[in-house]
Design a protein around this motif. Sequence first.
Motif, PDB file in Angstrom:
ATOM      1  N   PRO A 109      -3.277 -13.890   7.226  1.00 31.08           N
ATOM      2  CA  PRO A 109      -4.806 -13.612   7.229  1.00 31.08           C
ATOM      3  C   PRO A 109      -5.141 -12.464   6.130  1.00 31.08           C
ATOM      4  O   PRO A 109      -5.856 -12.259   5.356  1.00 31.08           O
ATOM      5  N   GLY A 110      -4.077 -11.669   6.017  1.00 35.00           N
ATOM      6  CA  GLY A 110      -4.118 -10.627   4.940  1.00 35.00           C
ATOM      7  C   GLY A 110      -2.713  -9.264   5.501  1.00 35.00           C
ATOM      8  O   GLY A 110      -1.948  -9.692   6.075  1.00 35.00           O
ATOM      9  N   MET A 111      -2.944  -8.163   4.615  1.00 30.32           N
ATOM     10  CA  MET A 111      -1.880  -7.401   4.930  1.00 30.32           C
ATOM     11  C   MET A 111      -2.553  -5.915   5.123  1.00 30.32           C
ATOM     12  O   MET A 111      -3.506  -5.525   4.154  1.00 30.32           O
ATOM     13  N   GLY A 112      -2.424  -5.274   6.399  1.00 32.74           N
ATOM     14  CA  GLY A 112      -3.113  -4.078   6.362  1.00 32.74           C
ATOM     15  C   GLY A 112      -2.727  -2.810   5.366  1.00 32.74           C
ATOM     16  O   GLY A 112      -1.424  -3.192   4.739  1.00 32.74           O
ATOM     17  N   TYR A 113      -3.372  -2.065   4.772  1.00 30.86           N
ATOM     18  CA  TYR A 113      -2.952  -1.082   3.766  1.00 30.86           C
ATOM     19  C   TYR A 113      -3.637   0.090   3.847  1.00 30.86           C
ATOM     20  O   TYR A 113      -4.646   0.462   4.807  1.00 30.86           O
ATOM     21  N   ILE A 114      -2.989   1.287   3.465  1.00 27.40           N
ATOM     22  CA  ILE A 114      -3.677   2.609   3.352  1.00 27.40           C
ATOM     23  C   ILE A 114      -3.425   3.074   1.984  1.00 27.40           C
ATOM     24  O   ILE A 114      -2.150   2.899   1.236  1.00 27.40           O
ATOM     25  N   PHE A 115      -4.047   3.743   1.398  1.00 23.90           N
ATOM     26  CA  PHE A 115      -3.851   4.375  -0.153  1.00 23.90           C
ATOM     27  C   PHE A 115      -4.346   5.902  -0.196  1.00 23.90           C
ATOM     28  O   PHE A 115      -5.309   6.020   0.469  1.00 23.90           O
ATOM     29  N   TRP A 116      -3.740   6.742  -0.677  1.00 14.81           N
ATOM     30  CA  TRP A 116      -4.072   8.105  -0.903  1.00 14.81           C
ATOM     31  C   TRP A 116      -4.608   8.500  -2.168  1.00 14.81           C
ATOM     32  O   TRP A 116      -4.013   8.226  -3.195  1.00 14.81           O
ATOM     33  N   ARG A 117      -5.914   8.891  -2.165  1.00 20.06           N
ATOM     34  CA  ARG A 117      -6.564   9.168  -3.555  1.00 20.06           C
ATOM     35  C   ARG A 117      -6.984  10.698  -3.234  1.00 20.06           C
ATOM     36  O   ARG A 117      -7.020  11.211  -2.420  1.00 20.06           O
ATOM     37  N   GLU A 118      -7.974  11.074  -4.290  1.00 21.12           N
ATOM     38  CA  GLU A 118      -8.325  12.516  -4.523  1.00 21.12           C
ATOM     39  C   GLU A 118      -9.579  12.328  -3.560  1.00 21.12           C
ATOM     40  O   GLU A 118     -10.279  11.477  -3.694  1.00 21.12           O
ATOM     41  N   LYS A 119      -9.632  13.560  -2.923  1.00 23.93           N
ATOM     42  CA  LYS A 119     -10.995  13.539  -1.897  1.00 23.93           C
ATOM     43  C   LYS A 119     -12.265  13.406  -2.786  1.00 23.93           C
ATOM     44  O   LYS A 119     -12.489  13.914  -3.764  1.00 23.93           O
ATOM     45  N   THR A 120     -12.970  12.652  -2.433  1.00 23.71           N
ATOM     46  CA  THR A 120     -14.222  12.263  -2.825  1.00 23.71           C
ATOM     47  C   THR A 120     -15.296  13.120  -2.302  1.00 23.71           C
ATOM     48  O   THR A 120     -15.218  13.759  -1.406  1.00 23.71           O
ATOM     49  N   GLY A 137      -8.240  17.972  -3.147  1.00 27.38           N
ATOM     50  CA  GLY A 137      -7.032  17.559  -2.090  1.00 27.38           C
ATOM     51  C   GLY A 137      -6.981  16.362  -1.988  1.00 27.38           C
ATOM     52  O   GLY A 137      -7.418  15.453  -3.022  1.00 27.38           O
ATOM     53  N   MET A 138      -6.442  15.668  -0.973  1.00 24.87           N
ATOM     54  CA  MET A 138      -6.153  14.189  -0.960  1.00 24.87           C
ATOM     55  C   MET A 138      -6.833  13.691   0.477  1.00 24.87           C
ATOM     56  O   MET A 138      -6.690  14.263   1.393  1.00 24.87           O
ATOM     57  N   GLU A 139      -7.092  12.171   0.286  1.00 31.70           N
ATOM     58  CA  GLU A 139      -7.637  11.515   1.453  1.00 31.70           C
ATOM     59  C   GLU A 139      -6.998  10.312   1.542  1.00 31.70           C
ATOM     60  O   GLU A 139      -6.580   9.555   0.585  1.00 31.70           O
ATOM     61  N   ALA A 140      -6.891   9.940   2.601  1.00 36.71           N
ATOM     62  CA  ALA A 140      -6.415   8.430   3.150  1.00 36.71           C
ATOM     63  C   ALA A 140      -7.547   7.648   2.912  1.00 36.71           C
ATOM     64  O   ALA A 140      -8.702   7.874   3.750  1.00 36.71           O
ATOM     65  N   ALA A 141      -7.380   6.577   2.394  1.00 36.33           N
ATOM     66  CA  ALA A 141      -8.546   5.328   2.152  1.00 36.33           C
ATOM     67  C   ALA A 141      -7.986   4.081   2.824  1.00 36.33           C
ATOM     68  O   ALA A 141      -6.692   3.612   2.739  1.00 36.33           O
ATOM     69  N   GLY A 142      -8.943   3.163   3.067  1.00 35.67           N
ATOM     70  CA  GLY A 142      -8.583   1.795   3.274  1.00 35.67           C
ATOM     71  C   GLY A 142      -8.792   1.818   5.055  1.00 35.67           C
ATOM     72  O   GLY A 142      -9.055   2.549   5.891  1.00 35.67           O
ATOM     73  N   PRO A 143      -9.201   0.291   5.263  1.00 36.34           N
ATOM     74  CA  PRO A 143      -9.672   0.041   6.738  1.00 36.34           C
ATOM     75  C   PRO A 143      -8.621   0.677   8.008  1.00 36.34           C
ATOM     76  O   PRO A 143      -9.079   1.248   8.853  1.00 36.34           O
ATOM     77  N   LEU A 144      -7.369   0.678   7.635  1.00 37.76           N
ATOM     78  CA  LEU A 144      -6.439   1.273   8.735  1.00 37.76           C
ATOM     79  C   LEU A 144      -6.511   2.521   8.823  1.00 37.76           C
ATOM     80  O   LEU A 144      -6.410   3.083  10.008  1.00 37.76           O
TER      81      LEU A 144
END
Length: 617
Positions: free
Chosen positions: A352-363, A390-397
């Motif tokens: 159905p898909g593949m869960g993910y997390i990505f780290w980006r600059e804080k918005t 700084g940094m933040e984690a993004a994505g549904p997970l």
Amino acid sequence: MHAYRSHTCADLTAANVGETVRLSGWVNRVRDHGGILFIDLRDHYGITQVLCDPDSAAFADVEKVRSEWCIRIDGEVKARDPELVNAKLPTGEVEVFVREIEVLGASKELPLMVFGDQEYPEETRLKYRYLDLRREAMQENMKLRSDVVASMRRRMWDGGFREYQTPIITASSPEGARDFLVPSRLHPGKFYALPQAPQQFKQLIMVSGYDKYFQIAPCFRDEDPRADRSPTDFYQLDLEMSFVEQQDVFDTIQPVITGIFEEFGKGRSVDQVWPQISYRDAALWYGSDKPDLRNPIKMQVVSEHFAGSGFAIFAKLLEQEGTEVRAIPAPTGGSRKFCDRMNAFAQKEGLPGMGYIFWREKTADAVAQELGISVKEAQAKLKSGEVEGGMEAAGPLAKNIGPERTEAIRQQLGLGLGDAAFFLGGKPKAFEGVAGRARNVIGEELGLTDQTRFAFAWIVDFPIYEQDEETGKIDFEHNPFSMPQGGMEALEGDPLKVLGYQYDLSCNGYELVSGAIRNHRPEIMYKAFELAGYGKDEVEKRFGGMVNAFQYGAPPHGGCAAGIDRIVMLLADEANIREVIMFPMNQRAEDLMMSAPSEPQNEQLRELRLRVLPPES
């Protein structure tokens, strides 16, 4: 002068200027430059430019020739004008003025062009393989193959091995694939088989006291085709040795393989240290027992971070026995666009898909929420440097499991800003294959896979047995003729914990070598088969020749076999094994050129006392 040639089409240089020569070959192409005809004459060795003008008595005959006509020409070697020298050709300083021509073999209109790099359907190429093989790339591939085989032979002889030939018509083999059966005329109703490998014979050679054997061996297996596997026959460098342990086999074959790849690898680096990775670790880290180590990505188990988390899919999954969640790190993959592409890949694989997390600059949104200010104020503070982004984690997970668990995952995987991770869960055997393919795609798309090297690894400690989940039956998972680690004592315990002295060599994602230390002790062999439900009588019926021989002073022995077709495929930088086999079958195991397989004649069937049943509808 010789009837057909005084020189090849690669021989002539400026030193031959003024000589009268005779060349034979194929018309690579014809060019008309204002009434002067130029022909690139090609043979197996190279190309020579020949020309003819209306002053030559041969001009009218030269006008008639077309591409791929086979001709002989007599003529005078002349130096090219300095500005017309072709530095790309060994013969580029000269040309031959044609005085006489003989057509040795005219050609019909061509179904595929030999000159140039035009692409043709594989079916066309295989039907007219004799034309396809004239093409420069195919000539180079076949010369490479021949040179590799010759080099292998030299290296094996230098290593103290002798080459012995084993039968091509034999009994059915225990290798595990489907046999090609050959009906016997003298023994109606009985069948020989083409050997899947010389396995039993090379072990019997060891029992016969010949210590070191090798062979460039043809093998025959009725298999489903793949890009890296022929559906009918293939060749392997087959070897066996007596009085050896696993490491002895490694130390013997490694310099042979290393030397081949250094000699023919076109300058690509060849790893000198070959790690030994257990089968279970290879499945965990790479999702494959033939990992591509040019890709630095190692998968990890991250179940603890999802157990009891807000991500219900994984949390509930982990409540079931034998399940886990694994992460595929993706350095530099931290963009939603790339994550969406990998999601699409997973869906093509049937998930159905593949869960993910990505780290980006804080918005600014995240800063505003954190400080309780407006987004506009947050943007101003970020721009002035008053607040560090700084940094933040993004994505549904990340949203579902929260910042603490997300941060723990990031630290475990050693990831940072601009990176991503992908997640798959369930029973490992159900998703390992997809995870391994995803790892390969991530490595290639992100430019992490080093295309300039050959990376080798020994995969060791293969489990001998597996258990059917539905029936609970124990059966062989891998080669049943490998010596179990621990011998008879190991077979007295849990069969699922028994490992064999079996090993594969992987290179750049392909299995190149497979082998084992053999089970040469009849009592251990009977016990090994008994655990998988095979009685002594059945073992003796199926493998009697080998088992009987082991009762007459069999030495400890082991060996391996290296796939020649696959090795040449890697060295030639081809993705399809048919590009390095002279006359391969197509994807349906058909020889379109020779029309095989074909229907037998009634007379042949009567002689063999066979009847052909119509295919099932």
